[in-house]
Write a protein that holds these residues in place. Structure first.
Motif, short mmCIF file in Angstrom:
data_model
loop_
_atom_site.label_atom_id
_atom_site.label_comp_id
_atom_site.label_asym_id
_atom_site.label_seq_id
_atom_site.Cartn_x
_atom_site.Cartn_y
_atom_site.Cartn_z
N GLN A 1 -48.49 54.71 16.57
CA GLN A 1 -47.09 55.33 15.35
C GLN A 1 -46.36 55.19 15.67
O GLN A 1 -46.15 55.03 16.59
N ILE A 2 -45.88 54.68 14.24
CA ILE A 2 -44.41 53.53 14.30
C ILE A 2 -43.70 54.79 13.99
O ILE A 2 -43.78 55.16 13.08
N LEU A 3 -41.72 54.14 14.28
CA LEU A 3 -41.28 54.47 13.87
C LEU A 3 -39.65 54.08 13.67
O LEU A 3 -39.92 53.16 13.83
N GLY A 4 -39.02 54.09 12.80
CA GLY A 4 -37.84 53.75 12.66
C GLY A 4 -37.28 52.83 11.64
O GLY A 4 -37.83 53.44 10.64
N GLY A 5 -37.36 51.79 11.29
CA GLY A 5 -36.30 51.38 9.51
C GLY A 5 -37.63 51.33 9.10
O GLY A 5 -38.95 50.44 9.58
N ASN A 6 -37.46 50.76 7.85
CA ASN A 6 -38.66 51.53 6.76
C ASN A 6 -39.08 49.68 6.80
O ASN A 6 -39.88 49.39 5.75
N SER A 7 -38.96 48.78 7.00
CA SER A 7 -39.33 47.36 6.94
C SER A 7 -40.08 46.98 7.92
O SER A 7 -40.46 45.62 7.41
N PHE A 8 -40.76 47.70 8.27
CA PHE A 8 -41.21 46.99 9.18
C PHE A 8 -43.00 46.83 8.69
O PHE A 8 -43.50 47.26 7.83
N ASN A 9 -42.92 45.99 8.93
CA ASN A 9 -44.76 44.89 7.81
C ASN A 9 -45.54 44.32 9.26
O ASN A 9 -45.27 44.26 11.04
N SER A 10 -46.34 43.16 9.30
CA SER A 10 -46.93 42.88 9.92
C SER A 10 -46.85 41.57 10.69
O SER A 10 -47.14 41.20 11.69
N THR A 11 -45.55 40.95 10.12
CA THR A 11 -45.26 39.77 10.39
C THR A 11 -43.26 39.72 11.62
O THR A 11 -43.36 39.47 12.92
N MET A 12 -42.96 40.68 10.95
CA MET A 12 -41.39 40.75 11.00
C MET A 12 -40.49 39.43 11.52
O MET A 12 -40.58 39.73 12.61
N THR A 13 -41.07 38.51 10.68
CA THR A 13 -39.88 37.48 10.92
C THR A 13 -38.93 38.08 10.03
O THR A 13 -37.91 37.25 10.61
#
Length: 324
Positions: free
Chosen positions: A47-59
């Motif tokens: 379960q992930i929380l926070g900003g909606n820029s979350f993705n599989s790389t996070m670079t």
């Protein structure tokens, strides 16, 4: 209530910053950009929380790309995530245990409570000076492969509380509760507070951080020379709503407890949490420098409807809730 008494004491004494806020569920997905970047799907569900820029790389620059956050502070585009908890039925099928808001955050869509503090929770003065995390900072605490208490003891501040009511905070155990918990199971995750001052990450996502050289964070133990920079203690309180699973007739006939993490651990020793810093500009440092306790003027906030509205679609198409 416990929290009301904390706030009441805070109002009569000058204090430095401790903040406590809710974060609603952004998404439940099989992604883990910290440990398994670019691997879709990842090894287990979070379960992930926070900003909606979350993705599989996070670079990317989190606050520069995110357009909303599921957390109460409007400037916090960090991402926080933990594994999901499942109930194993007698027929061997699984059902996801939902998460719920803490005291003061009723109506929150799942998620958890997040703390940033300078000293222990019960220290109303909060007088230690801390350095906020730097852009690009990330860390992990815990070991999902841990199956023994000996290994779990390497992470002394990862525990569980069997909630008799929503204000229960003690006792804490290293293993899953072995009896039904009337108000749910709370997983407590407290991250190390000493940083090497150089590395924003490390190969194991932990070595750039350390526990105090002696004593504990709560006793204001000193940081070791190898990790001299004291940062806020980041703490998660994750409350799993077990009400529909507390009937002992549903539990295994051999008397064992039925809860299991999404990565297959039925002991509880493998609990862990992930963090990627994403506060906008110097907003976290300004809050940490302000004499305040929970209610900090420099922390811009949004209402719960905005928190609950910030969601993203899952990337991996699967039924994360298990059988009905």
């Amino acid at each position: 209530m416990f929290w009301n008494s904390v706030v009441g004491l805070a109002l009569i004494a000058p204090v430095h910053a401790l903040i406590r806020f809710g974060c609603s569920q952004l998404v439940v997905d099989r992604l883990d950009p910290l440990v398994m970047p670019e691997e879709v799907p990842s090894a287990h569900v979070h379960q992930i929380l926070g900003g909606n820029s979350f993705n599989s790389t996070m670079t990317h620059d989190l606050p520069g790309v995110a357009t909303c956050t599921s957390c109460q502070p409007a400037d916090d585009f960090s991402n926080y995530w933990t594994a999901n908890l499942y109930f194993r039925r007698q027929d061997g099928t699984f059902k996801r245990v939902p998460q719920k808001g803490n005291v003061g955050f009723e109506g929150q869509n799942g998620g958890m409570t997040v703390y940033y503090m300078q000293n222990g929770l019960a220290d109303f003065q909060q007088q230690s000076k801390v350095t906020a995390f730097a852009p690009g900072f990330r860390m992990l605490i815990g070991d999902p492969t841990a199956t023994t208490e000996e290994r779990a003891n390497d992470f002394p501040q990862l525990t569980y509380t069997c909630l008799q009511d929503m204000n229960t905070r003690f006792p804490e155990t290293k293993h899953f509760p072995t009896e039904p918990c009337p108000a749910g199971i709370m997983a407590n995750l407290r991250f190390p507070t000493c940083w090497d001052g150089v590395n924003l990450d490390s190969p194991d996502h932990m070595s750039h951080m350390s526990y105090p050289e002696s004593g504990t964070f709560e006793s204001q133990g000193p940081c070791p020379a190898s990790h001299p920079v004291k940062v806020p203690q980041l703490m998660y309180e994750v409350i799993f709503e077990t009400a529909e699973f507390n009937d002992r007739s549903q539990w295994p006939t051999d008397g064992t407890q039925p809860f299991v993490w999404s990565f297959g651990d039925g002991t509880g020793y493998g609990t862990h949490g992930d963090y990627m810093f994403g506060w906008k500009d110097d907003s976290l440092q300004r809050i940490m420098d302000e004499p305040c306790y929970v209610m900090c003027q420099s922390m811009r906030t949004q209402d719960m409807s905005a928190m609950n509205a910030c969601t993203v679609d899952p990337v991996v198409p699967e039924d994360v809730d298990g059988c009905e």
